[in-house]
Enzyme design. Structure first.
Site, PDB file in Angstrom:
ATOM      1  CG  ASP A  31      -2.193   0.780   1.046  1.00 36.60           C
ATOM      2  OD1 ASP A  31      -2.098   1.978   0.700  1.00 36.60           O
ATOM      3  OD2 ASP A  31      -3.281   0.200   1.226  1.00 36.60           O
ATOM      4  CG  PHE A  81      -8.465  -4.841  -2.617  1.00 36.10           C
ATOM      5  CD1 PHE A  81      -9.829  -4.987  -2.833  1.00 36.10           C
ATOM      6  CD2 PHE A  81      -7.808  -5.809  -1.884  1.00 36.10           C
ATOM      7  CE1 PHE A  81     -10.519  -6.077  -2.332  1.00 36.10           C
ATOM      8  CE2 PHE A  81      -8.489  -6.909  -1.366  1.00 36.10           C
ATOM      9  CZ  PHE A  81      -9.843  -7.039  -1.593  1.00 36.10           C
ATOM     10  CB  SER A 125     -16.851  -1.496  -9.933  1.00 38.79           C
ATOM     11  OG  SER A 125     -17.954  -0.649  -9.734  1.00 38.79           O
ATOM     12  CE1 TYR A 150     -13.081   2.936  -9.592  1.00 39.02           C
ATOM     13  CE2 TYR A 150     -15.423   3.223 -10.032  1.00 39.02           C
ATOM     14  CZ  TYR A 150     -14.393   2.529  -9.425  1.00 39.02           C
ATOM     15  OH  TYR A 150     -14.685   1.424  -8.666  1.00 39.02           O
ATOM     16  CE  LYS A 154     -12.092  -0.660 -10.114  1.00 34.18           C
ATOM     17  NZ  LYS A 154     -10.953  -1.369  -9.481  1.00 34.18           N
ATOM     18  CG  LEU A 201     -25.842   7.029   1.328  1.00 29.09           C
ATOM     19  CD1 LEU A 201     -26.190   8.508   1.264  1.00 29.09           C
ATOM     20  CD2 LEU A 201     -26.999   6.182   0.799  1.00 29.09           C
ATOM     21  N   GLY A 298     -24.875  11.991 -13.902  1.00 38.55           N
ATOM     22  CA  GLY A 298     -24.212  10.694 -14.007  1.00 38.55           C
ATOM     23  C   GLY A 298     -24.753   9.616 -13.090  1.00 38.55           C
TER      24      GLY A 298
END
Length: 338
Positions: A31, A81, A125, A150, A154, A201, A298
């Site tokens: 990381d 990840f 995703s 982004y 993916k 959220l 979006g």
């Protein structure tokens, strides 16, 4: 068995490291701490009794990736990840996202292709589906034109892995397309630690609930849904972490049907933004200060998974409810503010 977890100090990564260590794997974390904290190592140790190996490496530096795999030739699997993941930022800084999300993936795959046998789990995703034509979303749903750089990384990431697997029989890979991860570990030792304003959220809900944010904005209540707000598939992070371990064990055990497979990882249930808010109010006993504002460009209306394939083929199923996951998120929020 030695497993590399890139981005292993992040939200989903750290929970996956815990589940791997609980299953007896020896974990090495890479990381760069650009969106995480080294203190997470202590949380992992508190839960599992063991501190994973850790190297602070920027995967964009190709020679450091090569050097790592030279030093750790006994790594049997990689769970990847490490990636930038803020949709809005990706629109403003597309080249940063392509360099960080695509370049690093290529460097890792190049090293894995040198091995006699390698297993690779990719953090993908549901964003690859865009606004799907039918609900729930199956793995066969068409891949739509990406709404953001982004999302495009993916889609491109999956294509790069699939193309590499076609010509590399020694490489076995699974892409997990997950929906909306949330919550924190039941121990309260690790959880979601957004730097700056949360992009998701649930941390925004809990930060508003504890008084760190004055108000939560709900972007639109005029969508064609039962209560007018967007619907998402909120999956508890520990359930999601376990899916990664099961996927890795599938590859290591040679149970995969082809050397590149794709699975949706969600609960199979859609919950609206207002339902998520009411869930928080129920577990916390607090009234949340929120305001309906204009729609956000979006945002898709509805997205929730058909999990049949993951349930039957992987033998994995989400176990926790939205309310249980929200409760752990709230316990974590209170702990970190204390």
């Amino acid at each position: 068995m030695k497993v590399l977890v890139t981005g292993g100090l992040g939200f989903i990564g750290s929970h996956t490291v815990v589940e791997l260590q609980n299953k007896g794997f020896e974990v090495i974390i890479i990381d760069d701490c650009s969106n995480s904290d080294e203190n997470v190592l202590e949380g992992i140790k508190a839960i599992t009794g063991k501190k994973p190996l850790y190297e602070k490496i920027d995967l964009k530096e190709k020679h450091k990736v090569e050097d790592f795999f030279q030093r750790y030739q006994d790594v049997v699997g990689v769970i990847h990840f490490a990636a930038s993941k803020a949709v809005g930022e990706s629109v403003e800084k597309p080249l940063l996202y392509y360099e960080n999300n695509i370049g690093t993936l290529v460097y890792i795959l190049k090293e894995l292709c040198k091995k006699n046998k390698a297993s690779f789990i990719f953090s993908s995703s549901c964003t690859v589906y865009g606004q799907a034509d039918k609900m729930p979303i199956t793995e066969d749903a068409p891949i739509k034109v990406a709404e953001s750089p982004y999302g495009n990384t993916k889609q491109m990431g999956e294509e790069i892995i699939a193309d590499t697997c076609k010509v590399t029989p020694s490489l076995n890979a699974i892409a997990l397309r997950y929906f909306n991860p949330m919550g924190a570990h039941p121990s309260g030792e690790i959880g979601e630690l957004p730097i700056g304003v949360p992009q998701n959220l649930v941390p925004f809900i809990t930060q508003t609930g504890i008084g760190l944010r004055n108000q939560l904005s709900v972007f639109g209540d005029d969508y064609p849904t039962p209560d007018g707000t967007c619907i998402r598939d909120y999956i508890y992070v520990v359930d999601l972490a376990k899916a990664h371990v099961i996927a890795l064990e599938r590859l290591l055990g040679g149970k995969n049907e082809s050397n590149y497979e794709v699975f949706n990882v969600g609960t199979g249930t859609g919950s609206s933004v207002l339902e998520a808010i009411h869930s928080f109010e129920k577990v916390s006993g607090r009234k949340l200060n929120y305001k309906i504002v204009d729609r956000r460009p979006g945002d898709i209306t509805t997205a929730y998974a058909d999990t049949t394939k993951a349930n039957k083929v992987l033998g994995w199923k989400a176990e926790y409810t939205l309310e249980e996951a929200m409760n752990y998120a709230w316990i974590w929020e209170q702990k970190i503010r204390d």
